[in-house]
Write a protein that holds these residues in place. Structure first.
Motif, PDB file in Angstrom:
ATOM      1  N   ARG A  29       7.232   5.804  -0.444  1.00 62.90           N
ATOM      2  CA  ARG A  29       7.403   4.425  -0.909  1.00 62.90           C
ATOM      3  C   ARG A  29       7.187   3.441   0.230  1.00 62.90           C
ATOM      4  O   ARG A  29       6.617   2.362   0.030  1.00 62.90           O
ATOM      5  N   ARG A  30       7.626   3.815   1.426  1.00 60.82           N
ATOM      6  CA  ARG A  30       7.476   2.941   2.585  1.00 60.82           C
ATOM      7  C   ARG A  30       6.006   2.760   2.971  1.00 60.82           C
ATOM      8  O   ARG A  30       5.579   1.653   3.337  1.00 60.82           O
ATOM      9  N   THR A  58       3.665   4.489  -7.585  1.00 58.35           N
ATOM     10  CA  THR A  58       3.990   4.166  -8.975  1.00 58.35           C
ATOM     11  C   THR A  58       2.941   4.672  -9.951  1.00 58.35           C
ATOM     12  O   THR A  58       3.202   4.751 -11.151  1.00 58.35           O
ATOM     13  N   GLY A  79       3.727   2.409  -1.424  1.00 55.12           N
ATOM     14  CA  GLY A  79       4.602   2.127  -2.553  1.00 55.12           C
ATOM     15  C   GLY A  79       3.893   1.894  -3.866  1.00 55.12           C
ATOM     16  O   GLY A  79       4.306   2.404  -4.914  1.00 55.12           O
ATOM     17  N   GLU A  80       2.804   1.127  -3.837  1.00 57.40           N
ATOM     18  CA  GLU A  80       2.065   0.859  -5.072  1.00 57.40           C
ATOM     19  C   GLU A  80       1.381   2.124  -5.565  1.00 57.40           C
ATOM     20  O   GLU A  80       1.372   2.421  -6.755  1.00 57.40           O
ATOM     21  N   SER A  82      17.533   3.193  -6.792  1.00 58.24           N
ATOM     22  CA  SER A  82      16.428   2.293  -6.440  1.00 58.24           C
ATOM     23  C   SER A  82      15.081   2.968  -6.646  1.00 58.24           C
ATOM     24  O   SER A  82      14.138   2.368  -7.174  1.00 58.24           O
ATOM     25  N   MET A  83      14.985   4.238  -6.261  1.00 57.68           N
ATOM     26  CA  MET A  83      13.726   4.964  -6.423  1.00 57.68           C
ATOM     27  C   MET A  83      13.418   5.170  -7.915  1.00 57.68           C
ATOM     28  O   MET A  83      12.265   5.028  -8.338  1.00 57.68           O
ATOM     29  N   GLN A  95       5.033  -0.998 -14.727  1.00 57.68           N
ATOM     30  CA  GLN A  95       4.828  -1.257 -13.314  1.00 57.68           C
ATOM     31  C   GLN A  95       3.404  -1.688 -13.007  1.00 57.68           C
ATOM     32  O   GLN A  95       3.105  -2.079 -11.886  1.00 57.68           O
ATOM     33  N   HIS A 120      12.011   2.019  -9.191  1.00 63.67           N
ATOM     34  CA  HIS A 120      10.657   1.785  -8.671  1.00 63.67           C
ATOM     35  C   HIS A 120       9.616   2.587  -9.449  1.00 63.67           C
ATOM     36  O   HIS A 120       8.512   2.109  -9.701  1.00 63.67           O
ATOM     37  N   LEU A 121       9.992   3.796  -9.855  1.00 60.78           N
ATOM     38  CA  LEU A 121       9.055   4.674 -10.558  1.00 60.78           C
ATOM     39  C   LEU A 121       9.127   4.520 -12.077  1.00 60.78           C
ATOM     40  O   LEU A 121       8.374   5.162 -12.803  1.00 60.78           O
TER      41      LEU A 121
END
Length: 413
Positions: free
Chosen positions: A370-371, A378, A374-375, A404-405, A75, A408-409
């Motif tokens: 995340r909202r 990670t 978000g960056e 989805s989460m 990521q 993302h992680l």
């Protein structure tokens, strides 16, 4: 986890005359977790702290001498592209003559200050790739300014370069490039001391304490922060807010290190000192560039709640998470903490929900983070621990939101 750490856990367990089953019971862990530790598997810091308490040793005693590897995960690809250039600017190859890298042109002082301020704002906005892209130019131009200017202008250039180095150290710690981050922070501290900027040097120590904590160097983090706090201890009745804030942050570093190192008496005293500074401020303080972090009554309280998370007191975390100083009304009165400090606190809340089987509540916390960040999310090992535990303990089919989460992680679903 390193093989050396696994060997140390096994060594202390045997020295205590404990079987794996007995150690698991004493640490309130499952037998499979103890076996995983001794087989070199990856476990959380909370698990290691629990083992240390059960074995009657400091957490740092369990670690092997080597530092954790600084590895960028998948990521982090956006940051990876700029790291080679940043490394050349920060740590150029040096022989008998001049460094091989282009020294750059001396930057105009106001432009340097503006460049650091804009880059710092990008950092808080989680625009890490943009920060890394800007840093090489800031580092080269500030170094050239120090070399070419004289007198008072040179003094200002040294301060501007300190700020560029502090920002580099902050970014590099965040993306787990610890050796480069260490170099940047130590250079900033040395330059600030040379310029007679004690407060700025202490700010660098706050950053270095964070890096040492991330490397699990708890003894060094505690000692460095405590020594620096003693050296800059302010007179409460007349201290400027920035002095109180930096002093308070140093005590937060002492508390964080000692809490993870199974030294509860030191933690309690450090929390008391931090609370003293926070009470004297009576508001959240974030005054860049004099103060690079955030500190105040809310921050001191949410870091105290973190101690409950470290010992696995999920109900205690939830009981204090939105009450008292951390209630909506109090946060409005005292001011909001920095986004990273608040985000780390909400990860503690998410972990508490997972421990109590409230999966949707945990997901609500992660989704909100995340909202808004978000960056940043990670780059938080705690976020991956929470998501991993949620996936392991959930009995029903994962929701689309959970899948989805996990993606993302970078956590396997």
């Amino acid at each position: 986890m390193s093989t050396g750490l696994a060997d140390n856990v096994r060594k202390y367990r045997r020295a205590a005359g404990l079987s794996q089953e007995a150690l698991a019971e004493a640490a309130d862990l499952s037998l499979s977790t103890v076996r995983k530790v001794e087989q070199g598997g990856h476990v959380s810091m909370e698990t290691l702290a629990a083992l240390a308490r059960a074995l009657g040793v400091s957490t740092s005693a369990l670690f092997a001498t080597e530092a954790p590897k600084s590895v960028l995960g998948p990521q982090d690809e956006a940051n990876r592209r700029y790291l080679a250039e940043l490394r050349r600017a920060l740590m150029p190859a040096v022989g008998l003559a001049a460094p091989l890298s282009d020294p750059g042109e001396a930057g105009e002082l106001n432009a340097l200050r503006r460049g650091v301020q804009e880059s710092h704002a990008l950092y808080w906005a989680d625009q890490y790739g943009a920060v890394a892209k800007r840093l090489p130019s800031l580092l080269r131009s500030s170094e050239a300014a120090v070399s070419t200017l004289e007198g008072e202008d040179q003094q200002h250039a040294m301060i501007a370069r300190c700020h560029a180095l502090l920002l580099a150290g902050k970014y590099l710690t965040q993306v787990r490039q610890y050796d480069m981050g260490y170099f940047a922070l130590v250079e900033a501290i040395k330059l600030a001391r040379e310029a007679g900027q004690t407060q700025l040097a202490a700010t660098g120590v706050v950053g270095l304490g964070w890096l040492l904590l991330r490397q699990d160097r708890f003894d060094e983090a505690e000692q460095l922060a405590a020594q620096t706090a003693a050296e800059i201890e302010p007179r409460m009745s007349e201290a400027a807010p920035v002095c109180l804030a930096v002093w308070g942050e140093l005590w937060l570093r002492v508390a964080a290190a000692s809490a993870r190192n199974n030294r509860p008496d030191v933690t309690q005293e450090a929390r008391r000192m931090a609370a003293t500074a926070a009470s004297a401020l009576n508001t959240e303080s974030e005054n860049f560039p004099q103060h690079w972090g955030g500190f105040g009554p809310v921050t001191a309280e949410l870091k105290a709640v973190e101690d409950l998370s470290l010992v696995g007191d999920a109900r205690g975390v939830l009981r204090r998470a939105d009450d008292g100083i951390l209630s909506d009304k109090s946060v409005r009165n005292f001011g909001k903490p920095t986004a990273p400090n608040w985000g780390r606190h909400r990860l503690d809340v998410a972990r508490a929900h997972v421990m109590l089987g409230s999966h949707q509540d945990a997901m609500d916390e992660l989704v909100q983070l995340r909202r808004t960040s978000g960056e940043w999310l990670t780059h938080q090992p705690m976020a991956r621990y929470v998501m991993t535990d949620l996936l392991k303990t959930r009995k029903r089919t994962l929701t689309e939101e959970m899948r989805s989460m996990a993606a993302h992680l970078g956590v396997a679903g």
